[in-house]
Scaffold this motif. Sequence first.
Motif: not given
Length: 380
Positions: A202-207, A212-221, A238-242
């Motif tokens: 499963i791929g994702h590209v974005g700051r 970008k809602n990466h928290q939700f992405l991790l829950k899905i994964f 990359e980004g400030s929340l990494i």
Amino acid sequence: MKQHILHVVGGMNRGGIETWLMNILRHIDRDRFQMDFLVHTDQPCAYDDEILALGSQIIPCLNPSNPWLYAANFRQILHKHGHYDIIHSHVYHFSGYVLHLAQQAGIPNRIFHSHCSSALEANQGIYRQLYLRLTKYLIKYHSTIGLGCSEVVNADFFGQNWQNDLRWQILYCGINLTPFQQSINRFEIRNELNIPADAFVIGHVGRIEKEKNHQFLLKIFATIASQEQQAYLLIVGEGSLISEIKQQARDIGIADRVIFAGSRPDVARIMRGAMDVFVFPSFTEGLPLVLIEAQAAGLPCILSDAIPEEADIVKQLVKRLSLHQPVSEWVHEILSQQSKLSHNMQPDSLGLVKTSPFNIETSVQQLEKIYQTQFTKAIS
């Protein structure tokens, strides 16, 4: 007569706006258009060397948080570097102040360019709201033309009736299609990233930022990983929340199956060689070029319905879901793509993107026409 254009951007690191600007610089007629970059940093950025090699200047203008000092720096820069025919500002609401200074300095053509909406600003405090209201007024008052990347963005900045004012236009940003036509070695690419050859990726590209809602992405994964032992999540950007997102991956026990690839110059290659499905659950977007790239790569795209439908070029690849739908619905849609992996849609998908407004060649032609029209009006 050669036109001199000053682009205003935070810094020329890899990102949607910056990569588009680099593609414009590479493809524009540099005998007719001189593009320079005013940036808000004195730190080296990823694209600096190439910008200089292509004959453009990088001009730091520091202290944007101090309007008086910034104004003095801005005036000094224009005095030192000479006349610009066009200023083209990409720095979100702060563009209002930039264009105000540009008008004071006598720059005749002032372009505001919005690449995202301000949906996430709705619940900000009163001082932020006052700032946004003031800068929107300055944008409307000082722009000779306003460009947005989608209808949603134009309605956000210029009002629901934006089409009644000829100053406000849509300019779809294009992508460079050459990397999507080159041969690749999937085994080699996956080996570079320590991904098993037979993994479902499963791929994702974005700051790595809030929108970008990466928290939700991790829950899905996390749910996918509990069901599929060969599933991996590949995050490019990359980004400030990494640090926060990496910690979340550790906390929920999936860190060994999540690959943070950082900022990459070869996104097309990574998409085509390492990813099986592209997931993009953003809270808000202007019009994400990575989604166009994912379609050019022939990837099934599972994305939030907050993203403008103008981005749906290869409709059979795109599935939209609400962020209010449960994680299980997202998981079901993603896992359903496994049965389709043997069908290579990339050649047909690439052909559709090539004939769309999102081809960089089309984007350059439209921008050159805008610059020429603005220049002609100014001297007539």
